[in-house]
Design an enzyme around this catalytic site. Structure first.
Site, PDB file in Angstrom:
ATOM      1  N   GLY A 275       0.832  -1.040   0.165  1.00 11.13           N
ATOM      2  CA  GLY A 275      -0.028  -0.035   0.171  1.00 11.13           C
ATOM      3  C   GLY A 275       0.832   1.337  -0.078  1.00 11.13           C
ATOM      4  O   GLY A 275       2.113   1.225  -0.128  1.00 11.13           O
ATOM      5  N   CYS A 276       0.221   2.508   0.215  1.00 11.64           N
ATOM      6  CA  CYS A 276       0.904   3.585   0.048  1.00 11.64           C
ATOM      7  C   CYS A 276       1.802   3.798   1.438  1.00 11.64           C
ATOM      8  O   CYS A 276       2.873   4.556   1.322  1.00 11.64           O
ATOM      9  CB  CYS A 276      -0.068   4.798  -0.269  1.00 11.64           C
ATOM     10  SG  CYS A 276      -0.996   5.291   1.013  1.00 11.64           S
ATOM     11  N   THR A 277       1.347   3.155   2.373  1.00 10.35           N
ATOM     12  CA  THR A 277       2.449   3.435   3.538  1.00 10.35           C
ATOM     13  C   THR A 277       3.289   2.111   3.928  1.00 10.35           C
ATOM     14  O   THR A 277       4.071   2.268   4.862  1.00 10.35           O
ATOM     15  CB  THR A 277       1.513   3.382   4.958  1.00 10.35           C
ATOM     16  OG1 THR A 277       0.492   2.226   5.059  1.00 10.35           O
ATOM     17  CG2 THR A 277       0.305   4.649   4.528  1.00 10.35           C
TER      18      THR A 277
END
Length: 383
Positions: free
Chosen positions: A356-358
């Site tokens: 994911g983006c994190t």
């Protein structure tokens, strides 16, 4: 805080120390090895003179004699380092700033940088040396070392954040366990909407935490980038260098700068060393490690070592029947991702790994989301 304000503050601190004790407090004696810099000895001498104006007595080790400086003549860089160690061993100096030093395993340096977004100082734990051969164990120790350096720099209650690198989530769980055991850790909160104490690049630029925990190689790169981002990389102009070597039982105050460090950084490193001397850094080391041990540090590190041992046999686990997996579970280290997926497969829960983006995530169906979190928590993959 401007350089003028810092100089005035340091001068007043010296006067306050003298008034409190009833006697004149001698300036910390900090050696500087000046040979070996990419910018020549003149650069180091400029730094030494600037640091003396800020309350540090500099013992300059190099090939030049300079009016206003206590100088020790040596013929080359190697002789300079030998003289520095000799002076440290004889307790003729309180500490030293140098461009390279062979720290033993278990000792690593805590740098002090200035971040561009807010102009705030931040401690990077750590930047050179190796706290442990195990990545996560090293980061756990780095957090404690960072707190030590912060408190010995005059911060009473530093906030601690963990850079979102490999090992961050395991480090987070260990540090929260340490805090639950009674060690006083105040966790920083990310400036990003999802919050948490695992910090991202935005937080580095803003100095969201007083102490940023990472592995030494990453900390080294961050120090170089933050100190020379406005100069093209050849001249480190901002910050206080790579910091002091800190470790259990280690009693030499040696701070590292780079061969690319400019006079402002070297001067700041000398002042950083002076701060540590005035705040009795080695007493702080003993106090903080004793407090961490009382909160279970050694048990946490032992458990980490056991967890990192390779399994005697690798159990083959087949995936359950495939199903849509729109629900993501964050907070898992990328190195643990596939093992975490197999934990769920073993319980007949279909899951996939993703990014994911994190960072890394485990993907499950919405129906299995809560159960999956509980299974991964019990297995030690999420907090």
């Amino acid at each position: 805080m401007s350089n003028l304000q810092k100089t005035v503050a340091e001068a007043f601190q010296l006067m306050a120390d003298g008034l409190e004790s009833g006697k004149l407090v001698p300036a910390p004696r900090i050696a500087l090895t000046g040979m070996g810099s990419e910018h020549g000895e003149t650069n180091a001498i400029e730094a030494a003179l600037a640091a003396q104006e800020r309350g540090v007595h500099v013992v300059y080790i190099g090939s030049q004699e300079v009016e206003g400086l206590e100088c020790v003549h040596v013929d080359d860089d190697e002789a300079g380092h030998a003289k520095m160690v000799e002076l440290l061993d004889a307790h003729e100096i309180d500490g030293a700033v140098t461009m390279h030093f062979p720290f033993p395993i278990g000792v690593s340096t805590v740098g002090r940088v200035v971040t561009p977004a807010r102009g705030r100082e931040m401690l990077l734990a750590t930047t050179t040396g190796t706290s442990s051969a195990d990545l996560v164990e090293g980061m756990i120790l780095n957090a404690v070392y960072g707190v030590i350096a912060a408190k010995a720099s005059g911060m009473s209650d530093p906030s601690v954040g963990i850079l979102n690198v490999n090992g961050a989530r395991q480090c987070e769980m260990a540090l929260k366990q340490l805090a639950d055991g009674g060690y006083p850790l105040r966790f920083a909160e990310s400036s990003r909407a999802d919050g948490g104490c695992v910090l991202r690049g935005n937080d580095v630029l803003q100095a969201t935490a007083d102490v940023l925990v990472c592995d030494s190689l990453t900390g080294n790169v961050l120090t170089k980038m933050l100190s020379s981002c406005a100069t093209g990389g050849s001249f480190e102009a901002v910050g206080s260098g790579y910091g002091p070597g800190i470790g259990r039982g280690y009693d030499k105050l040696v701070l590292i700068v780079s061969r690319a460090s400019g006079a402002p950084v070297i001067a700041n490193a000398l002042v950083y060393a002076g701060d540590l001397v005035r705040n009795h850094v080695f007493d702080v080391v003993e106090q903080e490690l004793a407090a961490a041990d009382a909160a279970g540090l050694q048990d946490i590190l032992t458990a980490r070592r056991e967890a990192s041992k390779p399994a005697a046999t690798a159990e083959e686990v087949s995936a359950p029947p495939k199903e849509p997996v729109p629900s993501g579970i964050p907070g898992i280290d990328v190195m643990d991702l596939e093992d975490a997926v197999k934990v769920l497969w073993r319980e007949k829960v279909y899951a996939e790994s993703g990014m994911g983006c994190t960072g890394p995530i485990v993907l499950t169906s919405e129906a299995n989301h809560e159960r999956s979190i509980e299974l991964l928590r019990k297995a030690g993959y999420v907090a």
